[in-house]
Enzyme design. Structure first.
Site, short mmCIF file in Angstrom:
data_model
loop_
_atom_site.label_atom_id
_atom_site.label_comp_id
_atom_site.label_asym_id
_atom_site.label_seq_id
_atom_site.Cartn_x
_atom_site.Cartn_y
_atom_site.Cartn_z
N LYS A 1 -12.42 -3.30 -6.18
CA LYS A 1 -12.39 -2.57 -4.91
C LYS A 1 -13.51 -1.53 -4.94
O LYS A 1 -13.56 -0.69 -5.82
CB LYS A 1 -11.04 -1.88 -4.73
N ASP B 1 -12.99 6.90 0.66
CA ASP B 1 -11.82 6.53 1.45
C ASP B 1 -11.28 7.76 2.19
O ASP B 1 -10.54 8.56 1.63
CB ASP B 1 -10.73 5.93 0.55
N LYS C 1 -6.56 10.56 6.15
CA LYS C 1 -5.86 11.26 5.07
C LYS C 1 -5.86 12.76 5.32
O LYS C 1 -6.64 13.27 6.14
CB LYS C 1 -6.58 10.99 3.73
N ASP D 1 -12.63 5.91 -5.25
CA ASP D 1 -11.99 4.71 -4.73
C ASP D 1 -12.87 3.45 -4.96
O ASP D 1 -12.51 2.37 -4.53
CB ASP D 1 -11.65 4.89 -3.25
N ASP E 1 -5.62 3.09 6.42
CA ASP E 1 -5.77 3.65 5.08
C ASP E 1 -5.38 2.63 4.00
O ASP E 1 -5.66 2.85 2.82
CB ASP E 1 -4.92 4.92 4.95
N GLU F 1 -6.87 0.05 3.22
CA GLU F 1 -8.11 -0.71 3.38
C GLU F 1 -8.52 -1.48 2.13
O GLU F 1 -9.24 -2.47 2.21
CB GLU F 1 -9.25 0.25 3.79
N ARG G 1 -6.78 -3.40 0.14
CA ARG G 1 -6.27 -4.78 0.16
C ARG G 1 -7.06 -5.62 1.17
O ARG G 1 -7.16 -6.83 1.01
CB ARG G 1 -4.77 -4.77 0.44
N1 BES Z 1 -7.30 4.61 -2.11
C1 BES Z 1 -5.97 4.74 -1.67
C2 BES Z 1 -4.97 4.77 -2.82
C3 BES Z 1 -5.03 5.97 -3.71
C4 BES Z 1 -4.28 7.08 -3.41
C5 BES Z 1 -5.76 5.94 -4.85
C6 BES Z 1 -4.30 8.18 -4.25
C7 BES Z 1 -5.79 7.02 -5.68
C8 BES Z 1 -5.05 8.13 -5.40
C9 BES Z 1 -5.59 3.59 -0.77
O1 BES Z 1 -6.61 3.04 0.00
C10 BES Z 1 -4.54 4.08 0.17
O2 BES Z 1 -4.82 5.00 0.88
N2 BES Z 1 -3.36 3.49 0.12
C11 BES Z 1 -2.26 3.89 0.94
C12 BES Z 1 -1.52 2.66 1.36
C13 BES Z 1 -0.49 2.91 2.43
C14 BES Z 1 -1.15 3.34 3.72
C15 BES Z 1 0.29 1.64 2.65
C16 BES Z 1 -1.37 4.83 0.13
O3 BES Z 1 -1.22 4.62 -1.07
O4 BES Z 1 -0.86 5.79 0.71
ZN ZN Z 2 -8.53 3.25 -0.83
ZN ZN Z 3 -6.92 4.09 1.81
#
Ligand code: BES
Ligand code: ZN
Ligand code: ZN
Length: 491
Positions: free
Chosen positions: A260, A265, A272, A283, A342, A344, A346
């Protein structure tokens, strides 16, 4: 940094500092006498007394420093606690600590009790090289920029053959340098480390025999990568789909890697919080790990073919950004309702996995800072591991263990698929908040695998540390590089 095998007796070593690893609760006097029968008795007694009065027991993290007053030829002796278990992990940690504590010495000699074991020697050298990592590019004060004074490492082992040492040293150097290379990529601010710069970093491997191709937006579009390009829609920086290939003439197996590569992000329109995006330059840690592993392959030259891809783009909110509720179509034809922009990672991985599945590799391994939920579940001490092949999961976990990186498996029960049902598309990208978010993400990825043996590593926790820990640095740690290198060397 040069590493040299030292075979002189401890008392004969004339370094500024001599570090000796001590296991927890082993009898100190006997151990020292065993390591060098020529150590003067009164000096050994002094060391034992000092250890007693300072309550040094060899516990991991403990150290005891002493002047030698000409009893030995080295000026300073440091005993370094290595904990209860005599294994590579303990040795790697002790080596990193030894490196950090001897920054001001020009000549350093260490005995980490590798006892003729090539993999322990490799771990010691890795710890030493990883422990010396610093990112000072943006520091302007001389004091902050100054490199450590240490010129070379003399590492004691009287049993290990020269040939074995050479192999351990070559492996440790390739793996640690690749890891530190990835750490640099992650440490760079997002304004600098754009998808374009990430692609350039990959391109730099072309000189060392890795075939590199960069797919531009139009190329990705022709391939039908609507999911990857959906994420890129909000960004001004152009996306890059990076493809790297290492081939070995005698290989009878192909391992595919996907990373990834979200260089920042923000969350997109499902934006966020300020705190939530503060560290989101990391990220792209999965992509950095894949690029760095390919770099290591060019030096380690294992008997296996490796295809590595990194799906690189920013995730930004803008007038052109995908809206929550938009429907994207991935390369395998499946449609995705984006209920949360968010989620993104996946989306970009979906097309990366489709791309790799088409190559029919024997195995696919993806690495991604995919969910905050995995940080909630496991903290920063381990990455989540999931997949469709128990054998591959356990082999990869074991490589991680040997490399000093921990994985913990989460279950991919069919029940979790429910969460991804969409009313208007084949699936949606985000399940219910607070419910098995890490597994839900893995269930989503599985839709793009096409029956290939596959493992997903959610590295969101250990890929970033707020405080240095053993051989891991503060900030982006490049978690996964060592696991992949160890794993690929075993093929
Ligand atoms: N990059 C984030 C995941 C992340 C969060 C990595 C904190 C490191 C530290 C990812 O893209 C994300 O934002 N995921 C969301 C998914 C949700 C919207 C289903 C999450 O984990 O809140
Ligand atoms: Zn991310
Ligand atoms: Zn994200």
């Amino acid at each position: 940094m040069e590493s040299i095998k030292e075979t002189r007796a401890l008392s004969q070593i004339d370094a500024d500092v001599l570090v000796v690893g001590i296991f927890q609760d082993e009898p100190l006097a006997e151990t020292l006498k065993q390591l060098d029968p020529g150590l003067p008795d009164d000096f050994v007694t002094k060391v034992v007394d000092e250890a007693k009065s300072e309550t040094f027991t060899g516990k991991s993290g403990q150290s005891l420093q002493m002047q030698t007053f000409n009893a030995l030829r080295c000026r300073k002796l440091v005993l370094r606690g290595m904990g209860k278990t005599n294994d590579s992990t303990a040795i790697r940690k002790a080596a990193a600590a030894a490196r950090r504590s001897s920054q001001n010495s020009e000549t350093v000699s260490v005995d980490l009790r590798t006892a003729g074991d090539g993999s322990k020697m490799q771990a010691a050298l890795e710890g030493w090289l990883l422990g010396g990592y610093k990112f000072t590019k943006y520091k302007t004060k001389d004091d902050d920029k100054k490199p450590s004074k240490t010129k070379s490492l003399h590492i004691v082992d009287r049993q290990l053959s020269d040939d074995q040492f050479k192999i351990s040293n070559e492996r440790a150097t390739a793996i640690a340098e690749a890891t530190n290379f990835a750490r640099d990529l992650i440490a760079e601010p997002a304004a600098y480390m754009t998808p374009t710069r990430l692609a350039e970093a990959a391109q730099s491997l072309a000189d060392s025999g890795i075939a590199v191709a960069i797919l531009e937006r139009e190329d990705a579009d022709k391939l039908g990568m609507g999911s990857f390009l959906g994420v890129a829609r909000g960004a001004v920086e152009p996306p890059k789909f990076i493809v790297m290939r290492y081939t070995h003439p005698a290989a009878n197996k192909t391992v595919a890697l996907a990373g990834k590569g979200i260089t920042f992000d923000s969350g997109g329109l499902s934006i966020k919080t300020a705190q939530g995006m503060e560290t989101m330059k990391y990220d792209m840690s999965g992509a950095a790990a894949v690029i760095a592993t390919m770099k290591a392959m060019s030096q380690l030259k294992p008997t296996v073919n490796v295809i590595g891809v990194a799906a690189a783009t920013e995730n930004m909110p803008s007038a052109t950004a995908m809206h929550p509720g938009d429907v994207l179509q991935a390369m395998n034809g499946k449609t995705i309702e984006v209920n949360n922009t968010d989620a993104e990672g996946r989306l970009v991985l979906a097309d990366a996995l489709c791309y790799l599945s088409k190559e029919k590799p024997d195995e696919i391994i993806d690495l991604a800072t995919l969910t905050g939920a995995v940080v909630t579940a496991l903290g920063r001490a381990a990455a989540g591991i999931m997949g469709n092949n128990e054998d591959l999961i356990s082999r990869l976990s074991r490589s991680g263990e040997a490399a000093g990186e921990r994985y913990w498996q989460l279950p991919m029960f069919d029940d979790y698929k429910e969460a991804l049902k969409s009313d208007i598309a084949d699936l949606k990208n985000a399940g219910a908040r607070g419910e098995a978010g890490t597994v839900a993400a893995a269930m989503f990825l599985q839709e793009f695998i096409d029956g290939c043996a596959w493992v997903h590593l959610d590295i969101a926790g250990p890929a970033w540390l707020d405080k240095e820990k053993d051989e891991q640095n503060k900030g982006g740690t490049a978690f996964g590089v060592r696991t992949l290198c160890y794993y690929l060397l075993e093929q």
